[in-house]
Design an enzyme around this catalytic site. Structure first.
Site, PDB file in Angstrom:
ATOM      1  N   TYR A 192      -1.900  -0.305  10.620  1.00  0.00           N
ATOM      2  CA  TYR A 192      -1.933  -0.710   9.206  1.00  0.00           C
ATOM      3  C   TYR A 192      -0.626  -0.295   8.525  1.00  0.00           C
ATOM      4  O   TYR A 192      -0.027  -1.063   7.768  1.00  0.00           O
ATOM      5  CB  TYR A 192      -3.142  -0.058   8.534  1.00  0.00           C
ATOM      6  N   SER A 206       0.867  -1.176   0.000  1.00  0.00           N
ATOM      7  CA  SER A 206       0.000   0.000   0.000  1.00  0.00           C
ATOM      8  C   SER A 206       0.904   1.227   0.000  1.00  0.00           C
ATOM      9  O   SER A 206       2.090   1.127   0.360  1.00  0.00           O
ATOM     10  CB  SER A 206      -0.846  -0.003   1.286  1.00  0.00           C
TER      11      SER A 206
HETATM   12  O1  NJP Z   1     -10.148  -5.370   0.209  1.00  0.00           O
HETATM   13  P1  NJP Z   1     -11.374  -6.388   0.337  1.00  0.00           P
HETATM   14  P2  NJP Z   1      -9.145  -4.995  -0.980  1.00  0.00           P
HETATM   15  N1  NJP Z   1      -7.451 -15.514   4.850  1.00  0.00           N
HETATM   16  O2  NJP Z   1     -11.811  -6.261   1.749  1.00  0.00           O
HETATM   17  C1  NJP Z   1      -9.439 -11.670   2.159  1.00  0.00           C
HETATM   18  C2  NJP Z   1      -4.626  -3.785   0.066  1.00  0.00           C
HETATM   19  N2  NJP Z   1      -4.939  -2.385  -0.194  1.00  0.00           N
HETATM   20  O3  NJP Z   1      -9.403  -5.764  -2.191  1.00  0.00           O
HETATM   21  O4  NJP Z   1     -11.438 -14.409   3.632  1.00  0.00           O
HETATM   22  C3  NJP Z   1      -7.687 -15.424   3.539  1.00  0.00           C
HETATM   23  O5  NJP Z   1     -12.357  -6.155  -0.752  1.00  0.00           O
HETATM   24  C4  NJP Z   1     -10.921 -11.449   2.062  1.00  0.00           C
HETATM   25  O6  NJP Z   1     -11.587 -12.704   1.868  1.00  0.00           O
HETATM   26  P3  NJP Z   1     -12.445 -13.512   3.008  1.00  0.00           P
HETATM   27  C5  NJP Z   1      -5.244  -4.364   1.318  1.00  0.00           C
HETATM   28  O7  NJP Z   1      -4.511  -4.054   2.462  1.00  0.00           O
HETATM   29  C6  NJP Z   1      -6.207  -1.927  -0.358  1.00  0.00           C
HETATM   30  O8  NJP Z   1      -9.119  -3.526  -1.061  1.00  0.00           O
HETATM   31  O9  NJP Z   1     -13.454 -14.251   2.193  1.00  0.00           O
HETATM   32  N3  NJP Z   1      -8.198 -14.335   2.956  1.00  0.00           N
HETATM   33  C7  NJP Z   1     -11.032 -10.628   0.796  1.00  0.00           C
HETATM   34  O10 NJP Z   1     -11.098 -11.480  -0.331  1.00  0.00           O
HETATM   35  C8  NJP Z   1      -5.205  -5.849   0.999  1.00  0.00           C
HETATM   36  O11 NJP Z   1      -3.933  -6.390   1.281  1.00  0.00           O
HETATM   37  C9  NJP Z   1      -6.440  -0.567  -0.586  1.00  0.00           C
HETATM   38  O12 NJP Z   1     -13.026 -12.491   3.938  1.00  0.00           O
HETATM   39  C10 NJP Z   1      -8.494 -13.285   3.761  1.00  0.00           C
HETATM   40  C11 NJP Z   1      -9.718  -9.861   0.765  1.00  0.00           C
HETATM   41  O13 NJP Z   1      -8.849 -10.450   1.748  1.00  0.00           O
HETATM   42  C12 NJP Z   1      -5.421  -5.882  -0.518  1.00  0.00           C
HETATM   43  O14 NJP Z   1      -5.159  -4.562  -0.992  1.00  0.00           O
HETATM   44  C13 NJP Z   1      -5.402   0.303  -0.648  1.00  0.00           C
HETATM   45  C14 NJP Z   1      -8.271 -13.317   5.130  1.00  0.00           C
HETATM   46  C15 NJP Z   1      -9.908  -8.391   1.110  1.00  0.00           C
HETATM   47  O15 NJP Z   1     -10.705  -7.818   0.126  1.00  0.00           O
HETATM   48  C16 NJP Z   1      -6.820  -6.271  -0.927  1.00  0.00           C
HETATM   49  O16 NJP Z   1      -7.779  -5.436  -0.308  1.00  0.00           O
HETATM   50  C17 NJP Z   1      -4.131  -0.170  -0.481  1.00  0.00           C
HETATM   51  C18 NJP Z   1      -7.733 -14.485   5.681  1.00  0.00           C
HETATM   52  N4  NJP Z   1      -7.490 -14.616   6.990  1.00  0.00           N
HETATM   53  C19 NJP Z   1      -3.913  -1.500  -0.255  1.00  0.00           C
HETATM   54  N5  NJP Z   1      -8.675 -12.122   5.665  1.00  0.00           N
HETATM   55  C20 NJP Z   1      -7.787   0.029  -0.746  1.00  0.00           C
HETATM   56  N6  NJP Z   1      -8.826  -0.742  -0.991  1.00  0.00           N
HETATM   57  O17 NJP Z   1      -7.917   1.270  -0.663  1.00  0.00           O
HETATM   58  C21 NJP Z   1      -9.120 -11.384   4.641  1.00  0.00           C
HETATM   59  O18 NJP Z   1      -3.157   0.701  -0.545  1.00  0.00           O
HETATM   60  N7  NJP Z   1      -9.016 -12.071   3.491  1.00  0.00           N
END
Ligand code: NJP
Length: 247
Positions: free
Chosen positions: A144, A131
């Protein structure tokens, strides 16, 4: 021979878009996350996407996924997110612990489990989703920011340690992305608070924009290592400098 890409956190947002995009690029995609119903829906779109229930905070779950793979050419360490926006003085230890566990240790578990297969592929690519929070601090972002700095450092260290082996290490550092879940997760499901993050911002990045950058990075020729891409929406000149239009 078709290549295999593993995408963590593929049930939503950037991970989902990346799984879809890499399948379109010709990869067999292993799409991992905890919410299996959403993965099944994604997999129904393409025979190249295999849904796998995965919790990156569980060693057992990560090991089971790794054992199920014949090969792995690309690993996208995307699962993660932020919990809370409290100042350091008031932050909940529990939030910091969860952020470290999913973003940092989750990426570490996946990386350790799949490095042998990435090397064996002859041209492995590991993508670390950090990020802009991995490159600067902001108020309320302490936990974070710390976790994303740790992931960035892990990527930099891996690149040094694996030099000479057929593996590329790519860091993707997005700014503001209006993904499905990020802001909702940060604010514990509070939709109004989540909407305020993007209020008035003409065009935040989309998950597809980030997936596009990931797909471009991993499809460069084998000798080309894209060390890092920092991607922000035009309306975000810096972490604190966001152009907002009022109604
Ligand atoms: O978020 P979201 P993003 N084991 O909430 C999964 C970074 N980022 O796409 O397990 C396995 O829509 C969760 O799946 P589920 C951010 O830090 C974002 O924006 O089914 N999976 C879901 O598919 C992150 O690293 C922004 O709940 C796990 C996914 O993670 C990445 O981009 C800005 C899990 C999250 O999807 C994707 O985030 C930035 C586990 N224990 C960086 N826990 C931004 N959106 O602004 C969660 O700079 N997941």
């Amino acid at each position: 021979m078709r290549k295999t890409a593993v995408v963590t956190g593929a049930s939503s947002g950037i991970g989902e878009a990346t799984a879809r995009r890499l399948a379109a690029e010709g990869y067999d995609v292993v799409a991992g996350a905890r919410r299996r119903d959403r993965l099944d829906k994604l997999a129904a779109e393409s025979p190249s996407i295999r849904p796998v229930t995965l919790d990156v905070t569980s060693q057992e779950s990560v090991d089971a996924l790794a054992a199920s793979l014949e090969r792995c050419d690309v690993l996208v360490n995307n699962a993660g997110g932020a919990f809370g926006l409290d100042p350091v003085a008031d932050a909940r230890l529990d939030d910091w612990q969860r952020m470290y566990d999913v973003n940092v240790l989750g990426s570490l578990r996946m990386t350790q489990a799949l490095i042998p297969k990435l090397v064996a592929s002859g041209d492995g690519v590991l993508v670390m989703l950090t990020s802009t929070a991995g490159h600067g601090a902001y108020e309320g972002g302490g936990g974070y920011v710390a976790a994303k700095h740790a992931q960035r450092t892990m990527a930099e260290t891996l690149r040094l340690e694996l030099v000479g082996q057929p593996v590329r290490i790519v860091e993707i550092a997005p700014g503001m992305v209006r993904s499905e879940g990020f802001a909702l997760t940060r604010f514990g499901g509070d939709e109004e608070a989540a909407a305020r993050v993007y209020a008035g911002v003409p065009d935040p990045l989309t998950s597809d924009d980030v997936a596009d950058a990931i797909a471009w990075s991993v499809t460069r020729p084998a000798h080309v290592n894209i060390d890092r891409l920092v991607i922000r929406p035009r309306a975000q000149a810096a972490q604190h400098k966001v152009h907002r239009v009022s109604d």
